[in-house]
Design a protein around this motif. Structure first.
Motif, PDB file in Angstrom:
ATOM      1  N   SER A   2      -8.426 -26.389  32.165  1.00 54.12           N
ATOM      2  CA  SER A   2      -8.564 -25.965  30.769  1.00 54.12           C
ATOM      3  C   SER A   2      -7.542 -24.870  30.466  1.00 54.12           C
ATOM      4  O   SER A   2      -7.021 -24.211  31.360  1.00 54.12           O
ATOM      5  N   SER A   3      -7.293 -24.680  29.180  1.00 59.82           N
ATOM      6  CA  SER A   3      -6.296 -23.670  28.801  1.00 59.82           C
ATOM      7  C   SER A   3      -6.755 -22.264  29.192  1.00 59.82           C
ATOM      8  O   SER A   3      -5.938 -21.416  29.559  1.00 59.82           O
ATOM      9  N   LYS A   4      -8.073 -21.999  29.133  1.00 59.55           N
ATOM     10  CA  LYS A   4      -8.574 -20.686  29.540  1.00 59.55           C
ATOM     11  C   LYS A   4      -8.348 -20.442  31.030  1.00 59.55           C
ATOM     12  O   LYS A   4      -7.957 -19.359  31.436  1.00 59.55           O
ATOM     13  N   LEU A   5      -8.601 -21.457  31.841  1.00 60.69           N
ATOM     14  CA  LEU A   5      -8.393 -21.299  33.282  1.00 60.69           C
ATOM     15  C   LEU A   5      -6.910 -21.225  33.616  1.00 60.69           C
ATOM     16  O   LEU A   5      -6.519 -20.495  34.538  1.00 60.69           O
ATOM     17  N   ALA A   6      -6.079 -21.956  32.872  1.00 59.93           N
ATOM     18  CA  ALA A   6      -4.633 -21.844  33.072  1.00 59.93           C
ATOM     19  C   ALA A   6      -4.177 -20.423  32.749  1.00 59.93           C
ATOM     20  O   ALA A   6      -3.325 -19.863  33.452  1.00 59.93           O
ATOM     21  N   LYS A   7      -4.742 -19.831  31.718  1.00 51.82           N
ATOM     22  CA  LYS A   7      -4.418 -18.449  31.366  1.00 51.82           C
ATOM     23  C   LYS A   7      -4.908 -17.499  32.463  1.00 51.82           C
ATOM     24  O   LYS A   7      -4.194 -16.563  32.838  1.00 51.82           O
ATOM     25  N   LEU A   8      -6.112 -17.722  32.988  1.00 54.95           N
ATOM     26  CA  LEU A   8      -6.627 -16.889  34.077  1.00 54.95           C
ATOM     27  C   LEU A   8      -5.700 -16.968  35.292  1.00 54.95           C
ATOM     28  O   LEU A   8      -5.390 -15.952  35.911  1.00 54.95           O
ATOM     29  N   LEU A   9      -5.243 -18.160  35.599  1.00 55.70           N
ATOM     30  CA  LEU A   9      -4.309 -18.338  36.713  1.00 55.70           C
ATOM     31  C   LEU A   9      -3.006 -17.580  36.445  1.00 55.70           C
ATOM     32  O   LEU A   9      -2.462 -16.921  37.338  1.00 55.70           O
ATOM     33  N   SER A  10      -2.538 -17.633  35.219  1.00 53.91           N
ATOM     34  CA  SER A  10      -1.316 -16.916  34.840  1.00 53.91           C
ATOM     35  C   SER A  10      -1.501 -15.406  34.964  1.00 53.91           C
ATOM     36  O   SER A  10      -0.622 -14.699  35.478  1.00 53.91           O
ATOM     37  N   VAL A  11      -2.652 -14.906  34.515  1.00 56.88           N
ATOM     38  CA  VAL A  11      -2.944 -13.471  34.623  1.00 56.88           C
ATOM     39  C   VAL A  11      -3.036 -13.071  36.096  1.00 56.88           C
ATOM     40  O   VAL A  11      -2.540 -12.013  36.495  1.00 56.88           O
ATOM     41  N   TYR A  12      -3.640 -13.921  36.906  1.00 57.82           N
ATOM     42  CA  TYR A  12      -3.727 -13.659  38.345  1.00 57.82           C
ATOM     43  C   TYR A  12      -2.334 -13.615  38.964  1.00 57.82           C
ATOM     44  O   TYR A  12      -2.012 -12.722  39.758  1.00 57.82           O
ATOM     45  N   ARG A  13      -1.485 -14.573  38.591  1.00 58.07           N
ATOM     46  CA  ARG A  13      -0.112 -14.616  39.099  1.00 58.07           C
ATOM     47  C   ARG A  13       0.621 -13.314  38.747  1.00 58.07           C
ATOM     48  O   ARG A  13       1.280 -12.719  39.590  1.00 58.07           O
ATOM     49  N   GLN A  14       0.478 -12.867  37.507  1.00 56.29           N
ATOM     50  CA  GLN A  14       1.118 -11.615  37.077  1.00 56.29           C
ATOM     51  C   GLN A  14       0.588 -10.428  37.874  1.00 56.29           C
ATOM     52  O   GLN A  14       1.343  -9.541  38.258  1.00 56.29           O
ATOM     53  N   HIS A  15      -0.702 -10.425  38.116  1.00 54.64           N
ATOM     54  CA  HIS A  15      -1.311  -9.329  38.876  1.00 54.64           C
ATOM     55  C   HIS A  15      -0.751  -9.270  40.300  1.00 54.64           C
ATOM     56  O   HIS A  15      -0.525  -8.185  40.840  1.00 54.64           O
ATOM     57  N   LEU A  16      -0.524 -10.428  40.890  1.00 54.16           N
ATOM     58  CA  LEU A  16      -0.004 -10.469  42.264  1.00 54.16           C
ATOM     59  C   LEU A  16       1.454 -10.046  42.354  1.00 54.16           C
ATOM     60  O   LEU A  16       1.920  -9.691  43.442  1.00 54.16           O
ATOM     61  N   THR A  17       2.189 -10.097  41.260  1.00 58.95           N
ATOM     62  CA  THR A  17       3.599  -9.702  41.308  1.00 58.95           C
ATOM     63  C   THR A  17       3.774  -8.191  41.401  1.00 58.95           C
ATOM     64  O   THR A  17       4.844  -7.718  41.772  1.00 58.95           O
ATOM     65  N   VAL A  18       2.732  -7.446  41.082  1.00 56.02           N
ATOM     66  CA  VAL A  18       2.784  -5.988  41.209  1.00 56.02           C
ATOM     67  C   VAL A  18       2.635  -5.650  42.694  1.00 56.02           C
ATOM     68  O   VAL A  18       1.686  -6.107  43.343  1.00 56.02           O
ATOM     69  N   PRO A  19       3.567  -4.873  43.256  1.00 52.67           N
ATOM     70  CA  PRO A  19       3.447  -4.524  44.680  1.00 52.67           C
ATOM     71  C   PRO A  19       2.117  -3.833  44.975  1.00 52.67           C
ATOM     72  O   PRO A  19       1.646  -3.014  44.186  1.00 52.67           O
ATOM     73  N   TRP A  20       1.552  -4.168  46.129  1.00 50.79           N
ATOM     74  CA  TRP A  20       0.272  -3.589  46.507  1.00 50.79           C
ATOM     75  C   TRP A  20       0.468  -2.164  46.983  1.00 50.79           C
ATOM     76  O   TRP A  20       1.218  -1.901  47.922  1.00 50.79           O
ATOM     77  N   GLN A  21      -0.221  -1.282  46.343  1.00 55.42           N
ATOM     78  CA  GLN A  21      -0.157   0.133  46.689  1.00 55.42           C
ATOM     79  C   GLN A  21      -1.007   0.389  47.936  1.00 55.42           C
ATOM     80  O   GLN A  21      -2.119  -0.124  48.063  1.00 55.42           O
ATOM     81  N   GLU A  22      -0.489   1.183  48.828  1.00 57.10           N
ATOM     82  CA  GLU A  22      -1.220   1.547  50.046  1.00 57.10           C
ATOM     83  C   GLU A  22      -2.181   2.694  49.756  1.00 57.10           C
ATOM     84  O   GLU A  22      -1.973   3.476  48.833  1.00 57.10           O
ATOM     85  N   GLY A  23      -3.221   2.811  50.544  1.00 54.20           N
ATOM     86  CA  GLY A  23      -4.119   3.955  50.473  1.00 54.20           C
ATOM     87  C   GLY A  23      -5.103   3.949  49.320  1.00 54.20           C
ATOM     88  O   GLY A  23      -5.705   4.980  49.025  1.00 54.20           O
ATOM     89  N   LEU A  24      -5.285   2.807  48.671  1.00 51.01           N
ATOM     90  CA  LEU A  24      -6.259   2.743  47.581  1.00 51.01           C
ATOM     91  C   LEU A  24      -7.675   2.719  48.137  1.00 51.01           C
ATOM     92  O   LEU A  24      -7.928   2.185  49.219  1.00 51.01           O
ATOM     93  N   ALA A  25      -8.600   3.265  47.375  1.00 53.01           N
ATOM     94  CA  ALA A  25     -10.018   3.167  47.731  1.00 53.01           C
ATOM     95  C   ALA A  25     -10.438   1.705  47.652  1.00 53.01           C
ATOM     96  O   ALA A  25      -9.848   0.910  46.906  1.00 53.01           O
ATOM     97  N   ALA A  26     -11.455   1.347  48.385  1.00 52.66           N
ATOM     98  CA  ALA A  26     -11.918  -0.047  48.424  1.00 52.66           C
ATOM     99  C   ALA A  26     -12.229  -0.576  47.031  1.00 52.66           C
ATOM    100  O   ALA A  26     -11.891  -1.717  46.707  1.00 52.66           O
TER     101      ALA A  26
END
Length: 187
Positions: A2-26
């Motif tokens: 669905s278009s909503k799930l395609a958008k969720l996948l796109s938002v997830y993809r964008q989120h993963l492109t941000v480098p993971w910061q070390e030392g974050l709280a759980a």
């Protein structure tokens, strides 16, 4: 998809492109992928797309499906037949058997995470809607978040209200305030 799930996948993809910061709280490493409860089957049919996006971002993927956690736990109980004859016995003890179920599930999930996840792993939790009325998603997340060295992605069928950071599972239960990173499936 669905278009909503395609958008969720796109938002997830964008989120993963941000480098993971070390030392974050759980709690800062928990991600809620919020989608409409009517899209549950579509999401399940396309969950491999999330795995692919994760791998394309050079992260590893660990999918844990808790859909059958309660029936498997019930099947392991010595007195399960008595509970089926009188199910109110389970409902009458909120700090009894069901807390044992939650503790057992958390223990099993922690062991699975510790054995299979590294600091670049996305641990994806699927099937939390099946816990409705049995266990709180917030209790489960609180119980396992410290065991996840990378990121914990919770596929969450329900609603998120940004004005007060409130999540509502299946749009039915009163929400709870949780500071996880929300990914929203919108048009």
């Amino acid at each position: 998809m669905s278009s909503k799930l395609a958008k969720l996948l796109s938002v997830y993809r964008q989120h993963l492109t941000v480098p993971w910061q070390e030392g974050l709280a759980a709690i800062q490493r928990v991600i809620f992928a919020v989608y409409d409860k009517t899209d549950e089957l579509r999401l399940r049919a396309n969950v491999d797309e999330f795995a692919l996006v994760t791998q394309q971002a050079e992260k590893t993927w660990l999918l844990i499906d808790v859909t059958n956690a309660f029936p498997e736990w019930m099947a392991s109980l010595e007195y399960r037949d008595a509970y089926f004859e009188n199910p109110e016995d389970l409902a009458g003890y909120p700090m009894g058997e069901l807390s044992e179920f939650i503790e057992s599930m958390i223990t099993q999930l922690k062991a699975q995470i510790v054995a299979n996840a590294s600091s670049d792993t996305v641990v994806a939790l699927l099937g939390v809607g099946s816990l409705f009325g049995l266990a709180r998603v917030s209790t489960l997340v609180e119980g396992i978040k410290d065991s996840v060295p990378g990121r914990l992605l919770v596929f969450f069928p329900g609603e998120y209200h940004p004005e007060n950071h409130t999540y509502r599972l299946l749009d039915a239960r009163d929400g709870w305030n949780y500071l996880a990173v929300p990914l929203i499936a919108t048009e």
